[in-house]
Design an enzyme around this catalytic site. Structure first.
Site, PDB file in Angstrom:
ATOM      1  N   ALA A   1      21.165  30.581  22.115  1.00  0.00           N
ATOM      2  CA  ALA A   1      21.118  32.046  22.017  1.00  0.00           C
ATOM      3  C   ALA A   1      20.867  32.559  23.432  1.00  0.00           C
ATOM      4  O   ALA A   1      19.718  32.778  23.843  1.00  0.00           O
ATOM      5  CB  ALA A   1      20.002  32.461  21.074  1.00  0.00           C
TER       6      ALA A   1
ATOM      7  N   GLY B   1      12.860  36.967  26.178  1.00  0.00           N
ATOM      8  CA  GLY B   1      13.382  35.802  25.459  1.00  0.00           C
ATOM      9  C   GLY B   1      13.864  36.215  24.075  1.00  0.00           C
ATOM     10  O   GLY B   1      14.050  37.401  23.817  1.00  0.00           O
ATOM     11  N   ASN B   2      14.095  35.269  23.229  1.00  0.00           N
ATOM     12  CA  ASN B   2      14.453  35.597  21.845  1.00  0.00           C
ATOM     13  C   ASN B   2      13.885  34.533  20.906  1.00  0.00           C
ATOM     14  O   ASN B   2      13.263  33.572  21.349  1.00  0.00           O
ATOM     15  CB  ASN B   2      15.968  35.758  21.684  1.00  0.00           C
ATOM     16  CG  ASN B   2      16.696  34.482  22.046  1.00  0.00           C
ATOM     17  OD1 ASN B   2      16.519  33.449  21.407  1.00  0.00           O
ATOM     18  ND2 ASN B   2      17.511  34.544  23.099  1.00  0.00           N
ATOM     19  N   ARG B   3      14.087  34.722  19.607  1.00  0.00           N
ATOM     20  CA  ARG B   3      13.403  33.888  18.613  1.00  0.00           C
ATOM     21  C   ARG B   3      14.087  32.559  18.306  1.00  0.00           C
ATOM     22  O   ARG B   3      13.699  31.877  17.367  1.00  0.00           O
ATOM     23  CB  ARG B   3      13.270  34.665  17.292  1.00  0.00           C
ATOM     24  CG  ARG B   3      12.404  35.885  17.400  1.00  0.00           C
ATOM     25  CD  ARG B   3      12.294  36.528  16.027  1.00  0.00           C
ATOM     26  NE  ARG B   3      11.862  37.905  16.108  1.00  0.00           N
ATOM     27  CZ  ARG B   3      10.596  38.279  16.226  1.00  0.00           C
ATOM     28  NH1 ARG B   3       9.651  37.388  16.271  1.00  0.00           N
ATOM     29  NH2 ARG B   3      10.284  39.555  16.280  1.00  0.00           N
ATOM     30  N   SER B   4      15.124  32.189  19.040  1.00  0.00           N
ATOM     31  CA  SER B   4      15.813  30.931  18.728  1.00  0.00           C
ATOM     32  C   SER B   4      14.866  29.738  18.887  1.00  0.00           C
ATOM     33  O   SER B   4      14.168  29.620  19.897  1.00  0.00           O
ATOM     34  CB  SER B   4      17.008  30.772  19.687  1.00  0.00           C
ATOM     35  OG  SER B   4      17.486  29.454  19.612  1.00  0.00           O
TER      36      SER B   4
END
Ligand code: CTP
Length: 402
Positions: free
Chosen positions: A279, A212-215
């Site tokens: 994102a 995943g990512n930090r969005s």
């Protein structure tokens, strides 16, 4: 301001006496002003003063029917909520802010705040220690995320004798904010269909793990909320985020880039604009495991083959007709030329470049510093602003392109 309806909510605070000047300025500029006060507010200034200045009855009691001539007691809160073009709560006490943050509606002011779909401006005014307390800051952050406009207090000497933030801002700052917000409250996106994507995507490694990512999704949710407030029919396709669905927004939850692509293709058919604030992961595990991947004794590394995800924005750009397409770019090097290149390559109309550096955390923050670039090459660098205001700036550009 001519003909605009400004509803002012006055809570308990010594700064209540300054509201008289605010009413006078608003009336002078052509607005019609009504005032409601909490019981504590009415202890600081007599409702009669505000009634004389606004030339309207001042409402203090939920249960009293004779305050407003043309409203029935059972509907007067709804009538007021609908009457207002904007609600300004000044001074806003820590108590009222806390109530609004968790939806308590135990007096006329808090009920009307809950019932209105119009923009709400808050001017927190209190002792510095109360203002800076974690719980007040958390409540303000919650309200700001929900689309309330917070006008930060001025610093200086306070009634307690202490110095710090807590004073009512200058009246000019309040009237400018009201005017500014009213220009965006004109419902200039009425009948426009806008699709917004927000948040990260999760790409499954196995049934319990993902890439995943930090969005946080806050920017996309702010755009959806602002567009709905301006009258658009909004569909929000959200990756996994823990955010409230904005009022009057249709929300579709998805998890992976592939699911987001399917949802975007399905819901973008008859839209006027698509804003890709999500994102989206660029890569996904090529062979997600059906069962949880176990540690193997003596094995110290794991190879995880990845494959590229579909580029949703580029796919829309490929088959672009009349729909306005907007994307986001996050670059850690050579921002402007990278964003312009992305705009051209993906065949879109607008790109919003996030400044990613120590001063601008982007992820999870309530504020953002962005540059908006359109396909004509116009570049607008914005100062650091709350994400809701950034959202309105982006929507201004979209409206001009529509
Ligand atoms: N985007 C998309 N589908 C993807 C990846 C990104 O629709 N698979 C969209 C994002 O929502 C964003 C824009 O494309 O609006 C830019 O995304 P970004 O990841 O910055 O650009 P990329 O083209 O993926 O290039 P790079 O990662 O190399 O910077």
């Amino acid at each position: 301001m001519r003909g605009k309806h400004v509803l002012i909510g006055v809570t308990g605070g010594i700064a209540a006496y300054k509201v008289g000047t605010l009413i006078r300025e608003l009336v002078k500029s052509g607005a019609e002003v009504k005032v409601m006060m909490t019981e504590a507010g009415a202890r600081f200034v007599s409702p009669l003063t505000f009634s004389a200045l606004s030339k309207n009855p001042v409402l203090t009691d939920l249960w009293s029917s004779n305050q407003s001539s043309d409203s029935d007691i059972s509907t007067q809160h709804i009538d007021l909520a609908n009457w207002a073009d904007v609600l300004v709560i000044a001074p806003a006490s820590a108590n009222t802010i806390a109530k609004l943050a968790c939806g308590i509606s135990d007096n006329l002011l808090t009920i009307v705040s809950l019932a209105t779909s119009r923009p709400v401006i808050l001017a927190p005014t209190m002792d510095a220690e109360m203002y800076l307390h974690e719980v007040t800051q958390k409540n303000l952050a919650t309200l700001s995320e929900r689309g309330y406009f917070i006008v930060p207090p001025a610093e200086g000497e306070l009634a307690s004798g202490l110095k710090g933030p807590g004073r009512l801002p200058e009246i000019k700052i309040l009237t400018d904010t009201i005017e500014n917000i009213l220009t965006h409250a004109d419902r200039d996106l009425i009948k426009k269909r806008i699709l917004v994507t927000a948040g990260p995507t999760y790409e499954a490694i196995d049934p319990v793990r993902f890439i995943g990512n930090r969005s946080s999704g806050k920017m996309g949710f702010a755009i959806a909320r602002a567009a709905a407030q301006r009258g658009a029919e909004v569909t929000l396709i959200a990756g996994p985020v823990a955010l409230e669905t904005p009022r009057n927004v249709k929300r579709i939850d998805v998890e992976s880039a592939q699911e987001m692509l399917s949802a975007v293709l399905r819901y973008s058919k008859k839209t006027d604009a698509v804003i890709m604030a999500a994102a989206v992961a660029d890569f996904t595990p090529a062979h997600p495991a059906k069962q949880k991947i176990k540690k193997q004794p003596g094995v110290h590394s794991l190879d995880l083959p990845l494959k590229a995800t579909p580029d949703i924005l580029a796919a829309l750009g490929c088959s672009k007709r009349n729909t306005i397409l907007a994307g986001f770019a996050l670059e850690t090097t050579d921002g402007l030329s990278g964003a312009k290149e992305k705009l051209r390559k993906k065949n879109i109309d607008l790109i919003v470049l996030n400044s990613f550096n120590k001063q601008n955390r982007v992820f999870g923050s309530h504020e953002n510093t962005v540059t908006i670039i359109d396909k004509r090459g116009d570049v607008e660098r914005l100062p650091k602003l709350p994400k809701f205001e950034v959202a309105n700036k982006i929507l201004d550009k979209i409206r001009d392109l529509l």
